[in-house]
Design a protein around this motif. Structure first.
Motif, PDB file in Angstrom:
ATOM      1  N   GLU A  57     -23.711  21.905  -6.864  1.00 23.62           N
ATOM      2  CA  GLU A  57     -22.765  22.997  -7.094  1.00 23.62           C
ATOM      3  C   GLU A  57     -23.053  24.175  -6.153  1.00 23.62           C
ATOM      4  O   GLU A  57     -22.150  24.717  -5.514  1.00 23.62           O
ATOM      5  CB  GLU A  57     -22.864  23.444  -8.553  1.00 23.62           C
ATOM      6  N   ILE A  60     -22.158  23.357  -2.611  1.00 16.91           N
ATOM      7  CA  ILE A  60     -20.697  23.396  -2.421  1.00 16.91           C
ATOM      8  C   ILE A  60     -20.236  24.850  -2.259  1.00 16.91           C
ATOM      9  O   ILE A  60     -19.390  25.163  -1.421  1.00 16.91           O
ATOM     10  CB  ILE A  60     -19.963  22.709  -3.608  1.00 16.91           C
ATOM     11  N   ILE A  70     -15.751  19.586   2.936  1.00 17.05           N
ATOM     12  CA  ILE A  70     -16.693  18.944   2.012  1.00 17.05           C
ATOM     13  C   ILE A  70     -16.369  17.461   1.923  1.00 17.05           C
ATOM     14  O   ILE A  70     -15.221  17.088   1.670  1.00 17.05           O
ATOM     15  CB  ILE A  70     -16.622  19.617   0.631  1.00 17.05           C
ATOM     16  N   ALA A 100     -21.459  18.533   3.690  1.00 15.30           N
ATOM     17  CA  ALA A 100     -20.357  19.301   4.286  1.00 15.30           C
ATOM     18  C   ALA A 100     -20.535  19.424   5.793  1.00 15.30           C
ATOM     19  O   ALA A 100     -21.660  19.418   6.293  1.00 15.30           O
ATOM     20  CB  ALA A 100     -20.306  20.683   3.653  1.00 15.30           C
ATOM     21  N   VAL A 282     -17.986  13.879  -4.875  1.00 15.37           N
ATOM     22  CA  VAL A 282     -17.524  15.246  -5.136  1.00 15.37           C
ATOM     23  C   VAL A 282     -16.007  15.204  -5.240  1.00 15.37           C
ATOM     24  O   VAL A 282     -15.313  15.039  -4.240  1.00 15.37           O
ATOM     25  CB  VAL A 282     -17.948  16.185  -3.987  1.00 15.37           C
ATOM     26  N   VAL A 287     -14.495  20.806  -6.782  1.00 14.80           N
ATOM     27  CA  VAL A 287     -14.485  21.755  -5.663  1.00 14.80           C
ATOM     28  C   VAL A 287     -13.563  22.936  -5.980  1.00 14.80           C
ATOM     29  O   VAL A 287     -13.928  24.096  -5.772  1.00 14.80           O
ATOM     30  CB  VAL A 287     -14.032  21.060  -4.357  1.00 14.80           C
TER      31      VAL A 287
END
Ligand code: ADP
Ligand code: MG
Ligand code: ZN
Length: 476
Positions: A57, A60, A70, A100, A282, A287
């Motif tokens: 998390e 991100i 991402i 990413a 993900v 996101v």
């Protein structure tokens, strides 16, 4: 020969999760050596890592804040090497499939925006720490840091001067701290930077051979190390030598870089997918949820301050460098409605006092409410700007409200026309000769009368009012 410098940075940021990336040990800094360890982070055989969801998390968050793409799926790889601070003999990192990629950070270079590309952001675990005994030829291993989550942020070789590199680092640092995912402490190593640098003749397309610099633990040292290294490389090239690709350590005391080891290549690490960990998927929903929770980022805040408060970009830069400071400033403005006055007092006196004591705005003895009150007292003429300088110092020392400081010091400005008029009349009556000379054309004597009024009122008279009344009354 004219050279151009090429710089790319690798930044490691420790994430502020409560627990480590693959076990539930505490990430707290300090603590007795090896007290924050368990079979997983000690690398015992037969134990399995379990991924900490918070790490993903936070990573991100950073990826979104730096405009990265991402990847829907990413995975962990083992980076194999031996060192006593790495009990497993490999570091769990990401290699072929990072979280990413393709991001950027905007810099202000000579008044123009410059994009610094981010190659990738990936997650990995930190290693432990060796402690060397100053007096005996022994070293100790502390594995408290082993398994603390890191993100590595790799830039493109887009920077062209040490100043740009330092600025880029400051922007990254600012974003991480704004997101509250890293404490940014460079001395304790929660924000570390390796700098890759090479030179090439101006106009040449291909990059030169780079060296990698380590061991700089402040923004200033990153800049100093780069400046030294660029000079060193130029000297070698100008004397017919060739740059050796290697890792060099910054020596702060001597202000030089020294060769540490020849640069390892990726294939030396025998990267391979970690069979103990499944890929991380993900999904968009996750996101988007994280995107919605992002705070206002420094650059956006800066632009908003310039637009909404009509303060100079410089002021906005200083005030938004720290999220808490920006909040403090906005509170003061909300209460006194004078953005420029608020910016002057916060950037001037308040920051000066805080810096002198290396104190944080969160512990500022002058509350936003008190500072706003003081600004209002200046604006309604109760106190002069000069008195305020003295009052604000007292407010800082005592934490008192401006009204209390003013009452204690008897500092209220005299703004009452009647009272001031009476004082002036007394002075006029007592100075018949000066009056005659003034009215006879000796304009300079005006200053004498101002001085007399200020003396009689112990400097408390409102200067504008004194001027106004004197002009009227001296004219006869
Ligand atoms: P490694 O992980 O082995 O250090 P990378 O390919 O990940 O190697 O590159 C590390 C950093 O070096 C990146 O930030 C990149 O921008 C920078 N870099 C690559 N080539 C050069 C070069 N010739 N001069 C300066 N920096 C470079
Ligand atoms: Mg490297
Ligand atoms: Zn553990």
């Amino acid at each position: 020969m004219d050279f151009e410098t090429v710089i790319g940075l690798e930044v490691h940021a420790q994430l502020l999760t409560e627990t480590k990336i693959f076990c539930s040990c505490s990430t707290k800094f300090g603590g007795a050596p090896n007290s924050h360890t368990c079979p997983v982070c000690l690398g015992m055989p037969g134990v399995l890592p379990v991924l900490n969801r918070k790490v993903v998390e936070y990573a991100i968050k950073m990826a979104l804040a730096t405009n990265c793409r991402i990847n829907k799926s990413c995975s962990y790889a083992r980076k194999n090497y031996f060192y006593p601070d790495l009990p497993k003999g490999y570091q769990i990192s990401q290699y072929a499939y990072p979280l990413a990629e393709h991001g950027y950070v905007l810099l202000d270079v000579d008044g123009e925006q410059k994009k610094i590309g981010l190659t990738r952001i990936h997650m990995e675990e930190d290693a432990g720490k060796l402690m060397h005994d100053e007096h005996n030829p022994v070293s100790y291993v502390d594995l408290n840091r082993t398994g603390v989550p890191l993100i590595e942020i790799v830039s493109e070789p887009d920077m062209r001067t040490p100043a740009e590199a330092s600025d880029y680092l400051k922007r990254l640092h600012e974003i991480l701290v704004y997101l509250e995912i890293c404490d940014g402490n460079m001395e304790e190593g929660s924000f570390r930077c390796d700098a890759n640098v090479s030179i090439r003749p101006k106009g040449q397309k291909e990059f030169g051979t780079r060296t990698e610099l380590k061991n700089m633990n402040s923004f200033r040292n990153v800049q100093r190390a780069l400046e030294y290294e660029i000079k060193r490389q130029q000297y070698i090239v100008e004397h017919g030598g060739a740059i050796v690709q290697e890792t060099r350590l910054w020596d702060d005391a001597q202000g030089v870089t020294n060769s540490m080891r020849s640069k390892e290549e990726a294939h030396d690490y025998r990267y391979f997918p970690d069979p103990d960990l499944v890929p991380v998927i993900v999904d968009d929903e996750w996101v988007e949820k994280i995107r919605r929770e992002l705070p206002e980022l420094p650059l956006v805040k800066r632009e908003r301050f310039v637009n909404d408060y009509q303060i100079p970009a410089y002021d906005a830069g200083v005030l938004t460098a720290d999220k808490a400071l920006a909040h403090y400033y906005e509170e003061v403005v909300r209460l006194c409605l004078s953005p420029k006055a608020a910016s002057n007092w916060v950037m001037g006196d308040v920051l000066k006092f805080l810096n002198e004591e290396k104190r944080d705005i969160r512990n500022c003895p002058i509350t936003a409410v008190a500072l706003a009150e003081m600004i209002k007292l200046i604006e309604d003429g109760t106190i002069s700007g000069k008195m305020a300088k003295e009052i604000v110092e007292d407010m800082y020392k005592t934490g008192k409200a401006p009204q209390d400081v003013i009452a204690e010091k008897g500092m209220v400005q005299i703004t009452d026309e009647g009272a001031l008029g009476a004082v002036i009349q007394k002075i006029i009556d007592a100075s018949p000769n000066q009056i005659k000379d003034y009215r006879g054309g000796k304009d300079k004597l005006f200053g004498f009368f101002v001085g007399q009024v200020m003396k009689a009122t112990q400097g408390k008279a409102n200067p504008q009012l004194v001027n106004e009344l004197l002009k009227k009354m001296l004219a006869g």
